[in-house]
Structures are given as C-alpha cells and as structure tokens.
Design an enzyme around this catalytic site. Structure first.
Site, PDB file in Angstrom:
ATOM      1  N   ARG A   1      66.485  11.867  65.834  1.00 25.36           N
ATOM      2  CA  ARG A   1      67.199  11.691  67.326  1.00 25.36           C
ATOM      3  C   ARG A   1      66.214  10.869  67.979  1.00 25.36           C
ATOM      4  NH1 ARG A   1      69.697  17.224  68.137  1.00 25.36           N
ATOM      5  NH2 ARG A   1      71.756  16.716  66.278  1.00 25.36           N
TER       6      ARG A   1
ATOM      7  N   LYS B   1      80.130  29.716  57.718  1.00 25.37           N
ATOM      8  CA  LYS B   1      81.854  30.362  57.947  1.00 25.37           C
ATOM      9  C   LYS B   1      82.936  29.612  57.242  1.00 25.37           C
ATOM     10  CE  LYS B   1      80.031  31.778  62.357  1.00 25.37           C
ATOM     11  NZ  LYS B   1      81.446  32.086  63.377  1.00 25.37           N
TER      12      LYS B   1
ATOM     13  N   GLY C   1      73.132  18.630  61.173  1.00 30.12           N
ATOM     14  CA  GLY C   1      73.303  19.328  61.107  1.00 30.12           C
ATOM     15  C   GLY C   1      71.940  19.919  60.083  1.00 30.12           C
TER      16      GLY C   1
HETATM   17  P1  AMP Z   1      76.733  25.970  59.151  1.00 33.89           P
HETATM   18  O1  AMP Z   1      75.537  26.124  60.357  1.00 33.89           O
HETATM   19  O2  AMP Z   1      78.527  27.012  58.545  1.00 33.89           O
HETATM   20  O3  AMP Z   1      76.849  25.208  58.179  1.00 33.89           O
HETATM   21  O4  AMP Z   1      75.511  27.105  58.329  1.00 33.89           O
HETATM   22  C1  AMP Z   1      74.706  26.666  58.056  1.00 33.89           C
HETATM   23  C2  AMP Z   1      74.293  28.259  57.547  1.00 33.89           C
HETATM   24  O5  AMP Z   1      74.721  29.025  56.993  1.00 33.89           O
HETATM   25  C3  AMP Z   1      72.417  28.347  56.965  1.00 33.89           C
HETATM   26  O6  AMP Z   1      71.978  28.333  57.996  1.00 33.89           O
HETATM   27  C4  AMP Z   1      72.433  28.780  55.745  1.00 33.89           C
HETATM   28  O7  AMP Z   1      70.919  30.180  56.026  1.00 33.89           O
HETATM   29  C5  AMP Z   1      74.091  29.621  55.681  1.00 33.89           C
HETATM   30  N1  AMP Z   1      74.210  30.300  54.072  1.00 33.89           N
HETATM   31  C6  AMP Z   1      74.209  29.121  53.721  1.00 33.89           C
HETATM   32  N2  AMP Z   1      74.289  30.375  52.196  1.00 33.89           N
HETATM   33  C7  AMP Z   1      74.199  31.603  52.786  1.00 33.89           C
HETATM   34  C8  AMP Z   1      73.970  32.859  51.468  1.00 33.89           C
HETATM   35  N3  AMP Z   1      74.376  33.248  51.024  1.00 33.89           N
HETATM   36  N4  AMP Z   1      74.349  33.851  52.999  1.00 33.89           N
HETATM   37  C9  AMP Z   1      74.403  33.736  53.955  1.00 33.89           C
HETATM   38  N5  AMP Z   1      74.217  32.809  54.763  1.00 33.89           N
HETATM   39  C10 AMP Z   1      73.877  31.023  53.954  1.00 33.89           C
END
Ligand code: AMP
Length: 402
Positions: A41, A203, A356
């Site tokens: 950044r 999520k 992110g």
């Molecule tokens: P997001 O902010 O929704 O893009 O989520 C990112 C996070 O999703 C990261 O910290 C990953 O560790 C988590 N993640 C990805 N796959 C899995 C999974 N199979 N189980 C739990 N967490 C996950």
C-alpha cells in the site's frame, strides 16, 4: 475514461502547483513488532505523492492504520510508515502528532522543497469514524486542494474521506484510485467471455451481493473455501463439522437454481482436504468425493478440484478472484489457494484479484506479478463491483445537470 470516474477529476486535472494539497492515502499496512511486513500500500501510493512533489505542492498526507481506540494506542502510529515513505521518496517526512491541531499551519509556513507533512493516524481522533464535520473543518482550514487516493477506505463515510472533501472545492482522485476504477470497470462493462468469478473465503453472506451482480455478466462461478460447504450442504452432501452458514442454505439453493436456469457454469469442490480440527495439521486426509465424515471439517480444496478449477480457467478471457480456497494462513492447508493463484495467473485473459486475503495469497504464492491487477481494497472493490456508491468517490463527483 472509465465510467466509474465520470464527473470526477483526477489529480492531473487539478490545479496543484504551489498549492497546499491534502492527500488521503491508504497506508494501512500490516505491522509486526513495529516493522512493516507488507509495504504494497505504501508503494502503490508513491506515484501520486511523487507527482505532487514534482508539481511543487505542499503536501499534507494522512491515513488510518488499524482500529485504534485512542491516541494512546501507539502500536497504530504511522511513525514506521513515515520512516519508510521518507526512504522511498528520499524526502523528509514530518510526522504531526495531532491531526487537525494547530501545528500544520506553522509547519506549512516554513515548509521547504523535499519536506512533506504526515498527520498521525486519523483514527486517533474519535470524530474520524463518525464522519465528524467539526473534525473535517479543523483539517480543512489550512488546505487548498483535496486528493483522495485511499481506495481501500473509500467505501467508508469517514471524516477524512467524506466530510472533509465536502468542504473543499478543488478535489479529485489520485493515480491509484484512477487505476482501480479503470480495472474494476472492465469486470462489469462488456467483459470478454469466457468470464469466471472465482470466489472463496469464509462466508457466503459477504459475497451474496457480488454473486447477484455478476450472475448476468459472468459465464460461470468457481466456488471454493468455506463458502462452498454451504452450497454443498444445500445439495445434500455430508460436510461434517465444516463452516456452514445454516441461514443461507435456502439462498444457496435458490442461487444454484438461478445459475442453472441461466445455463451458467457452477463449479464446486468434488473432493476436499479434511482435518479433525482447524488447528490439527496431522490428522488430515483427502476425501474420495464431495462428502466428509461427521467428525471432519474441510480445510482446503482437494487435488481433483484443483484440476477441475484450473482446467476451466485455462481459456478464460476474464477472471475475477476474491477469497482463498482454504485456510491458507496454515501452510498445510494452503495448497488449493496457491494452485488457484497459479491457475489465475496462467490464464491468458484479464485477471483481477480483489484485495484482502486474496491479494495476500497472490503475493505469498509468488504469482502476484503475473496478475493484471491486484486491488488494494478488499471491501471497497467488492462494494464497487456490487454497484454500491462509494462515499469517498461520490463526494468528489460533479453533479451533472440533466
Ligand atoms: P473472507 O474474508 O470471507 O474472504 O475469508 C477469508 C478467510 O476465510 C481466511 O482467513 C481463510 O482462512 C478462511 N477460510 C477459507 N477456507 C476456509 C475453510 N475451509 N474453513 C474455515 N475458514 C476458511
């Protein structure tokens, strides 16, 4: 010009020569023990700063960093960022402890070429996140021109992003935001086909709006990460203890119906790397199909899934990737995410990575330089693609009378 920039001046359109320019940057870098661990950044902010320096502007920069509660929360100080900026710009960066205080006026009077002012973390002032007009008035009193180059914060109606530019006549965006919008617009305005959105992460709920927006634009969705388990459970698969959003099962079903009705592709995992616990890296196995045992949870996509996803991307002309395919922060569970980084990087078309975690994964995988664009703003890029109006951009737009 990208249509998202219509009615917005860019820094080159502004009269900045010899003016006092307030430059809102996104210098929210990760720090460990006071050391910067990723300076993307900072380096992404340099072109606008350099341009203003070359124009002879008197620059007052600032940013947020982390989520400090008070000004005493010194671990969120911009001091290390100022030091690094000073090295990169070969200039003196003067850190002002109190944003909106009286020190700036004095400093500006004696400011010489090769000196820049950096206001401390704007979130040290409680009014910042409340979009306080009073704080904005204090920031505005010494400046002539306002430039926003903090794409990653432009979806927030905060004082230095929104209330402040409302008070300034001469205003616009910097080079970083200009590029972000030009890139993201290519994902929603006549993108080339085949076009795949690769979505992952924790999520579904965070990605629903972007799925809704992209369903009529893309040729298919490739879904991994924990998000996929809600879809798989909705299909009747056994997903064990995996992260599932129970309240989104109905939505997942409806969405799959709509994707099918529009004859679009939906690729979901056909196998998984499973473990007995999120931190358990020893009791793992690859499943033979999309089902798991009741005591298992999915931590990454499996090898056949990697192959399926990579094959689909081989001829892609447009790819948007947001969200890791597994718990990639754990080395043992990072294979799927890194393999997707490679598959996205290897595809011949336009490849844009939402910020992110996916930006971090692209960096860690070593394929970052092969991407067309890696956004500096995770939340901001998703909101922009969803068609939300970003407060930090809207406030800069000249109202066009019809
Ligand atoms: P997001 O902010 O929704 O893009 O989520 C990112 C996070 O999703 C990261 O910290 C990953 O560790 C988590 N993640 C990805 N796959 C899995 C999974 N199979 N189980 C739990 N967490 C996950």
């Amino acid at each position: 010009m990208a249509s998202g920039l219509r009615g917005i001046k860019t820094v080159k359109d502004l009269v900045v020569k010899d003016k006092v320019v307030f430059l809102r940057l996104d210098l929210n870098v990760p720090l460990k023990d006071g050391r910067i661990t990723d300076e993307t950044r900072i380096t992404a902010s340099l072109p606008t700063i350099q341009y203003l320096m070359d124009q002879g502007s008197k620059i007052v920069m600032t940013s947020h960093l982390g989520r400090p509660k008070t000004a005493e929360d010194k671990k969120y100080s911009l001091e290390p960022v100022g030091k690094r900026l000073s090295e990169l710009l070969k200039a003196e960066v003067i850190l002002v402890e109190e944003p909106g205080g009286d020190a700036v006026k004095q400093l500006l009077m004696g400011l010489r070429k090769g000196q820049l002012i950096l206001l401390e973390n704007v979130r040290f002032v409680p009014g910042e996140t409340k979009n306080s007009v009073e704080f904005a008035q204090r920031l505005a009193k010494d400046i002539d021109v306002y430039v926003n180059d903090a794409f990653g914060a432009s979806h927030r109606a905060h004082s230095s992003i929104h209330a402040l530019p409302e008070l300034i006549k001469e205003k616009g965006v910097g080079f970083l935001i200009e590029k972000e919008i030009q890139m993201l617009d290519q994902l929603i305005e006549n993108p080339k086909s085949p076009y795949f959105a690769v979505l992952g992460g924790a999520k579904i709920s965070d990605k629903i709006a972007v799925i809704e927006k992209l369903i009529d634009i893309v040729d298919g969705f490739i879904i991994g990460g924990a998000m996929a388990y809600t879809f798989l459970k909705a299909q009747g698969r056994e997903v064990g203890k995996s992260l599932v959003e129970e309240d989104k099962l109905k939505y997942a079903n409806e969405m799959m119906g709509r994707i099918e009705a529009r004859r679009k592709t939906l690729l979901l995992p056909v196998d998984h790397l499973v473990s007995q616990g999120i931190a358990d890296t020893t009791n793992t196995r690859v499943t033979t199909d999309a089902n798991m045992k009741a005591n298992e949870l999915g931590v990454d996509i499996g090898p056949r899934t990697i192959e399926n996803f990579a094959t689909a991307l081989k001829s892609a002309a447009t790819v948007f990737w947001n969200g890791p395919m597994g718990i990639f922060e754990t080395a043992e569970f990072s294979k799927g995410t890194f393999a997707m980084a490679k598959a996205v990087a290897d595809c011949p078309g336009l490849k844009i990575v939402g910020g992110g975690d996916s930006a971090a994964a692209a960096e860690d995988s070593g394929y970052a330089s092969k991407m067309t664009h890696i956004s500096t703003g995770g939340g901001a890029s998703l909101e922009y693609l969803q068609g939300e109006k970003l407060p930090g951009l809207e406030v800069l737009r000249t109202k066009i009378r019809s």
